[in-house]
Scaffold this active site. Structure first.
Site, PDB file in Angstrom:
ATOM      1  N   GLU A 222       0.878  -1.171   0.000  1.00 37.57           N
ATOM      2  CA  GLU A 222       0.000   0.000   0.000  1.00 37.57           C
ATOM      3  C   GLU A 222       0.910   1.215   0.000  1.00 37.57           C
ATOM      4  O   GLU A 222       1.704   1.398   0.931  1.00 37.57           O
ATOM      5  CB  GLU A 222      -0.905  -0.002   1.227  1.00 37.57           C
ATOM      6  CG  GLU A 222      -1.819   1.215   1.277  1.00 37.57           C
ATOM      7  CD  GLU A 222      -2.451   1.430   2.637  1.00 37.57           C
ATOM      8  OE1 GLU A 222      -2.422   2.587   3.120  1.00 37.57           O
ATOM      9  OE2 GLU A 222      -2.964   0.453   3.219  1.00 37.57           O
ATOM     10  N   CYS A 259      -3.696   7.362   5.317  1.00 35.92           N
ATOM     11  CA  CYS A 259      -3.583   7.028   3.900  1.00 35.92           C
ATOM     12  C   CYS A 259      -4.881   7.305   3.157  1.00 35.92           C
ATOM     13  O   CYS A 259      -4.891   7.407   1.927  1.00 35.92           O
ATOM     14  CB  CYS A 259      -3.197   5.559   3.737  1.00 35.92           C
ATOM     15  SG  CYS A 259      -4.315   4.410   4.570  1.00 35.92           S
TER      16      CYS A 259
END
Length: 480
Positions: A222, A259
């Site tokens: 990620e 995020c």
């Protein structure tokens, strides 16, 4: 502990753990969840000291981590992630006689996990990558993040002790710490997959190492996401101030160190004064010190770079403190963004975001079409708004599409998708959150005409693991 010692020990543990039933693995994960809850007060205090995150936030994050361990363990015990499938021999099969063929997902081996700086519990030592790998039957070697090393050591100690008390093989989980240990972990020949949460630059470098090995391995990374949110004219007219308030609360949450922070809010063209009033009337999350001085420095550099872009206007600054940077909102026209769509990938990992104003539906659609790979994309709309095309466009770019909500909240559930096209992740068909994360660390193997006694338990006729299976096309639920 050296990387080689940790991985070698993990490999030995894996050879024993892969024979354990999913119910046994569930008991191991439950034991770890119980242990971190028993040590919650000390762990949260340590996390607060190292990360500067509020105690309330960390308390919720530890609760989430324990819940995640239990949920993934329970899902593994059901058998669903392993997709055990049995096709008995059929002489009348439509394409000709069919042999007896059976397939099941089997654990990969030793998984290397890199934790994130911004989630000391939920995406760190016992985060989703670790939980899903252990639920799959793999062993884990975790690379501690330098932003909270003392917490990583203590969490690892508790984990190792809990696993041992629950009867898990020695070495099933271990911790390494050095800067050089990251590349060494990715390149170790006994490591079979990597889970990574972190920066785009670091993730790309490690992904390249994983791909360049003599035997390449999966790299589930990620990396970066700006999570744009689009507002229709109807929603803007009906609840502009509420949308601006929610926007401020979302992009300042955790000092913007999420995020899933909304990096862009795309709205109909509005007067500057109205925007400023709506933003300053909103209540930002109280500021606090960022995770580390280096992260603050990186954020301020990225923010200042964006501020210097031609056509970008500094709109408003929200209060900071001596130890926390001010929250900043920029403004740009959709035409400027359409001319330079790479601006939509400019991630400011901290309390800053951008309002993009469109003058027509065509501009709204063009901005949506220009976004890169995202973890999330959002829509604020009213009943009756025609958003079918916008939803379709955003679904082509993002792993999760939100309706009248904000992306800074990722529940752990069966349907969750926390992933997306590059650069959001390196593996857009997978998720790092939710029960589907277990599947990343399984490899399907088919057995044709193999005697029952030689089959793995998941495929034997008596179903000794009592898991859910699909037999001759019919789904059969778990029996316990």
């Amino acid at each position: 502990m050296t990387v080689d010692a940790a991985v070698s020990g993990a490999h030995s543990a894996f050879l024993a753990a892969r024979e354990a039933s999913p119910a046994t693995r569930r008991a191991w994960l439950d034991a770890v969840a119980d242990a971190i809850e028993a040590h919650a007060e000390d762990l949260i205090a340590l996390a607060h000291d190292e990360s500067h995150l509020p105690v309330g936030r960390l308390t919720g994050e530890l609760t989430r981590t324990a819940f995640q361990l239990r949920l993934l363990g329970a899902d593994a015990a059901s058998g669903d992630p392993f997709a055990a499938t049995i096709d008995h021999a059929d002489p009348d099969w439509g394409m000709g006689p069919r042999p007896d063929i059976r397939r099941v997902g089997q654990p990969l081996g030793v998984v290397g996990v890199f934790g994130a700086s911004n989630f000391p519990f939920a995406f760190s030592v016992l985060g989703g990558d670790t939980a899903s790998a252990l639920a799959a039957g793999c062993a884990v070697v975790h690379k501690a993040h330098p932003a909270h090393q003392r917490l990583a050591r203590e969490t690892a100690r508790i984990t190792v002790e809990a696993l041992a008390a629950a009867g898990a093989p020695d070495g099933l989980f271990s911790l390494v710490e050095g800067y050089e240990d990251g590349p060494a972990l990715v390149q170790h020949p006994l490591v079979t997959a990597i889970g990574f949460t972190g920066s785009t630059r670091g993730g790309k470098a490690l992904a390249a190492l994983a791909a360049d090995r003599p035997e390449p391995i999966p790299f589930y990374g990620e990396l970066g996401s700006t999570n744009p949110v689009f507002v229709t004219p109807g929603a803007w007219a009906a609840r502009r101030d509420a949308i601006l308030s929610g926007f401020v609360g979302s992009f300042t949450l955790g000092m913007g160190q999420f995020c899933t922070k909304p990096g862009y809010l795309v709205v109909p063209a509005t007067s500057r004064d109205e925007l400023i009033k709506g933003l300053t009337d909103a209540s930002p999350v109280p500021p606090h010190e960022m995770l580390s001085p280096s992260l603050r420095e990186s954020f301020e550099k990225s923010r200042d770079e964006f501020a210097s872009v031609d056509g970008v206007e500094h709109l408003v600054t929200l209060p900071g403190t001596d130890s926390a940077p001010e929250a900043t909102v920029f403004r740009a026209s959709a035409a400027r963004i359409i001319a330079s769509p790479e601006l939509l990938e400019h991630e400011m990992f901290g309390p800053a975001s951008v309002i993009v104003e469109y003058a027509s539906q065509a501009e709204l659609e063009a901005v949506a079409a220009g976004i890169g790979g995202q973890l999330t994309a959002g829509i604020h709309a009213e009943d009756g708004d025609d958003t079918a095309a916008l939803v379709s466009t955003l679904a082509a770019h993002a792993g999760r599409v939100l309706w009248n909500g904000w992306p800074t909240g990722v529940t752990v559930s069966y349907a969750q998708q926390h992933g997306g096209p590059f650069p959001a992740t390196t593996a857009p068909s997978t998720t790092s959150v939710g029960t589907a994360a277990i599947g990343r660390f399984l490899r399907p193997v088919a057995y044709q005409d193999v005697p029952d006694a030689a089959l793995p338990p998941a495929l034997q006729e008596s179903n000794p693991w009592n898991i859910a299976r699909r037999v001759d096309g019919v789904h059969q639920p778990a029996t316990v």
